[in-house]
Design an enzyme around this catalytic site. Structure first.
Site, PDB file in Angstrom:
ATOM      1  N   ARG A   1     -41.520  30.899  36.639  1.00 24.79           N
ATOM      2  CA  ARG A   1     -40.745  29.795  37.338  1.00 24.79           C
ATOM      3  C   ARG A   1     -39.269  30.365  37.047  1.00 24.79           C
ATOM      4  O   ARG A   1     -38.485  30.654  37.980  1.00 24.79           O
ATOM      5  CB  ARG A   1     -40.953  28.683  37.163  1.00 24.79           C
TER       6      ARG A   1
ATOM      7  N   ASN B   1     -47.095  24.420  44.737  1.00 26.74           N
ATOM      8  CA  ASN B   1     -45.935  24.884  45.647  1.00 26.74           C
ATOM      9  C   ASN B   1     -45.820  26.309  45.736  1.00 26.74           C
ATOM     10  O   ASN B   1     -46.516  27.164  44.683  1.00 26.74           O
ATOM     11  CB  ASN B   1     -44.603  24.485  44.843  1.00 26.74           C
TER      12      ASN B   1
ATOM     13  N   CYS C   1     -46.894  16.583  49.566  1.00 25.63           N
ATOM     14  CA  CYS C   1     -45.524  16.705  48.822  1.00 25.63           C
ATOM     15  C   CYS C   1     -44.903  15.256  48.612  1.00 25.63           C
ATOM     16  O   CYS C   1     -45.440  14.273  49.598  1.00 25.63           O
ATOM     17  CB  CYS C   1     -44.519  17.484  49.890  1.00 25.63           C
TER      18      CYS C   1
ATOM     19  N   HIS D   1     -40.800  21.370  52.550  1.00 28.78           N
ATOM     20  CA  HIS D   1     -39.497  21.650  52.092  1.00 28.78           C
ATOM     21  C   HIS D   1     -38.754  22.246  53.241  1.00 28.78           C
ATOM     22  O   HIS D   1     -37.608  23.061  52.807  1.00 28.78           O
ATOM     23  CB  HIS D   1     -39.524  22.560  51.098  1.00 28.78           C
TER      24      HIS D   1
ATOM     25  N   TYR E   1     -34.071  20.086  50.533  1.00 20.38           N
ATOM     26  CA  TYR E   1     -34.248  21.584  50.314  1.00 20.38           C
ATOM     27  C   TYR E   1     -33.249  22.334  51.387  1.00 20.38           C
ATOM     28  O   TYR E   1     -33.036  23.658  51.163  1.00 20.38           O
ATOM     29  CB  TYR E   1     -35.847  21.988  50.528  1.00 20.38           C
TER      30      TYR E   1
HETATM   31  C1  G6P Z   1     -39.437  17.799  44.275  1.00 21.81           C
HETATM   32  C2  G6P Z   1     -40.386  18.547  45.036  1.00 21.81           C
HETATM   33  C3  G6P Z   1     -41.676  18.999  44.539  1.00 21.81           C
HETATM   34  C4  G6P Z   1     -41.060  19.971  43.167  1.00 21.81           C
HETATM   35  C5  G6P Z   1     -40.348  19.109  42.320  1.00 21.81           C
HETATM   36  C6  G6P Z   1     -39.746  20.144  41.207  1.00 21.81           C
HETATM   37  O1  G6P Z   1     -40.042  16.520  43.775  1.00 21.81           O
HETATM   38  O2  G6P Z   1     -40.943  17.937  46.303  1.00 21.81           O
HETATM   39  O3  G6P Z   1     -42.416  19.883  45.238  1.00 21.81           O
HETATM   40  O4  G6P Z   1     -42.264  20.321  42.407  1.00 21.81           O
HETATM   41  O5  G6P Z   1     -39.172  18.582  43.187  1.00 21.81           O
HETATM   42  O6  G6P Z   1     -39.477  19.170  40.010  1.00 21.81           O
HETATM   43  P1  G6P Z   1     -38.992  19.945  38.690  1.00 21.81           P
HETATM   44  O7  G6P Z   1     -38.851  18.557  37.803  1.00 21.81           O
HETATM   45  O8  G6P Z   1     -40.002  20.982  38.388  1.00 21.81           O
HETATM   46  O9  G6P Z   1     -37.824  20.643  39.121  1.00 21.81           O
END
Ligand code: G6P
Length: 428
Positions: free
Chosen positions: A94, A148, A169, A199, A249
């Site tokens: 990531r 994702n 989601c 998103h 997003y």
């Molecule tokens: C939001 C999105 C998710 C994503 C998350 C990331 O909730 O809808 O798809 O995975 O944020 O969160 P993080 O804590 O991993 O940055």
């Protein structure tokens, strides 16, 4: 007689899992849940998360057996629902997804833009295998996908497998929760007209108890943007221009320059921050006295993801005819998008699955971006499944955040090289 339900969670060693376990414990009765399997390839994480999950289940006297497994086939066998929350390459991948685009002056984000593209290429081969195993070992089971980029992964599964899949989601349920709080009603009494892709979506209508509350909701959003512009992602002028409320997003598109500047200045990417949160979470999960989900988990972005999954499964299992906003084939629900592409829209959910509700066409001011991103998604799916380099380059060339062909080429080379071990479709 209700059937005894088996739910399998692939990627069960995720730091999010305790939240899902909490939801499954609460709904165990109405689901007739008798078996929950946490499956992960990382034994250490599985043991730690699984240990906490066990203590939570015991403390709540949950009626289901909780199994931990590193054997995906065994975990899938006989499951009725498979929840997919894998992260191929883990958090390290990531961070790379977030950093590589920045080297070329492009926004680095784990689901949007070239970062999401890289994540999709790593993920598609694995989810296709999971789907194949489900066809063989758990025929008829639903695949609930959280991984994702959720819409894009759902698109790949729809196009290349026969497995009934619903992409999920947590953002839509978050909007419903926010409106429920504002109108002081339970979430079930709120209906949102949410349209677009995962998103990449907009709110354009809202009802409470069947009464149209959209004018209030929209005016309130504009008023808050005027009152505290620094706290809001979108300006009042943007909202007035769009006449829709964009999901967070869309910041990467509508405020691209500011976001890029901020990212280039930041000391850490979000992935690096999450690594630190996860380190602390896992330390807590190890504590044999911990029996509930710690508050720190709220620092992750996945609020309500457990409620979204568990209530969706319950709507299918109990043939509830409830409305949930999920990712499914369009089938004409958005009349000015093709019928055979995955969209994120309100659906009626019953024992057959999720059927999208026919809605109004998308307005031109949101349609163009959606069509362009959908083209990028379809090309990414082709590249991800077939290892087709030309399709991969076409995908990046079509992404609205990629500014030129030369940068698309450089990005593709860098992404393929950095992800080599996870890209069997490209490198064999
Ligand atoms: C939001 C999105 C998710 C994503 C998350 C990331 O909730 O809808 O798809 O995975 O944020 O969160 P993080 O804590 O991993 O940055």
């Amino acid at each position: 007689m209700k059937r005894d339900l088996k739910v399998t969670i692939i990627g069960g060693g995720s730091s999010y899992t305790p939240e899902l376990i909490e939801g499954l414990i609460k709904a165990a009765g109405e689901l007739h849940l008798t078996r929950v399997v946490l499956m992960d390839i990382n034994e250490e994480r599985l043991d730690i998360v699984g240990g906490l999950a066990r203590r939570m289940a015991q403390a709540a006297e949950a009626p289901f057996e909780l199994e931990l497994s590193t054997d995906r086939r065994a975990a899938i066998e006989g499951a009725h629902y498979v929840i997919n929350q894998i992260r191929v390459g883990g958090m390290a991948a990531r961070v790379q997804d977030e950093q590589i685009p920045l080297c070329f002056g492009v926004i680095g984000q784990e689901t949007t833009g070239p970062g999401g593209f890289a994540k999709a290429l790593r993920t598609i081969p694995v989810v296709l295998e999971i789907a194949r195993e489900m066809t063989e070992l758990a025929p008829g089971a639903f695949l609930i996908n959280f991984t994702n980029p959720s819409g894009l992964i759902t698109e790949a599964l729809h196009r290349y497998t026969q497995v009934p899949v619903i992409g999920l989601c947590n953002l839509p349920i978050g909007i419903e929760m926010r409106l429920a709080k504002a109108f002081n009603v339970p979430r079930e009494r709120v209906f949102i007209d949410h349209v677009g892709l995962n998103h990449l979506n907009w709110l354009r209508g809202a009802w409470v108890d069947g009464q149209d509350v959209w004018p209030q909701v929209f005016e309130q959003e504009v008023a808050e943007a005027c009152r505290a512009p620094e706290e809001k992602t979108f300006s009042a002028e943007l909202l007035e221009t769009l006449q829709h409320i964009p999901c967070g997003y869309l910041n990467y598109y509508y405020n691209r320059d500011q976001v890029l500047k901020k990212q280039l200045k930041a000391e850490k990417t979000r992935g690096q921050e999450v690594m630190e949160i996860e380190r602390q979470l896992f330390e807590m999960y190890r504590d044999p006295n911990l029996r509930e989900k710690p508050k720190l988990l709220e620092k992750r972005g996945g609020a309500y993801y457990s409620t979204a999954a568990v209530s969706l499964i319950s709507a299918i299992e109990n043939d509830k005819q409830e409305i949930h906003v999920v990712n499914v084939m369009n089938q004409g629900a958005i009349p000015n998008l093709p019928p055979d592409v995955v969209v994120e829209v309100p659906c009626v959910v019953n024992a057959q699955g999720a059927r999208p509700i026919t809605t109004a066409p998308m307005a031109p001011q949101i349609l163009g971006l959606t069509q362009q991103v959908k083209a990028y998604e379809l090309l990414t799916v082709k590249a991800g499944v077939e290892g087709d380099r030309r399709a991969a380059l076409q995908a990046l060339l079509n992404h609205p955040l990629v500014p030129s062909f030369a940068i698309a080429q450089k990005l593709l080379d860098a992404i393929l090289e950095a992800n080599r071990p996870f890209l069997p479709q490209f490198f064999g």
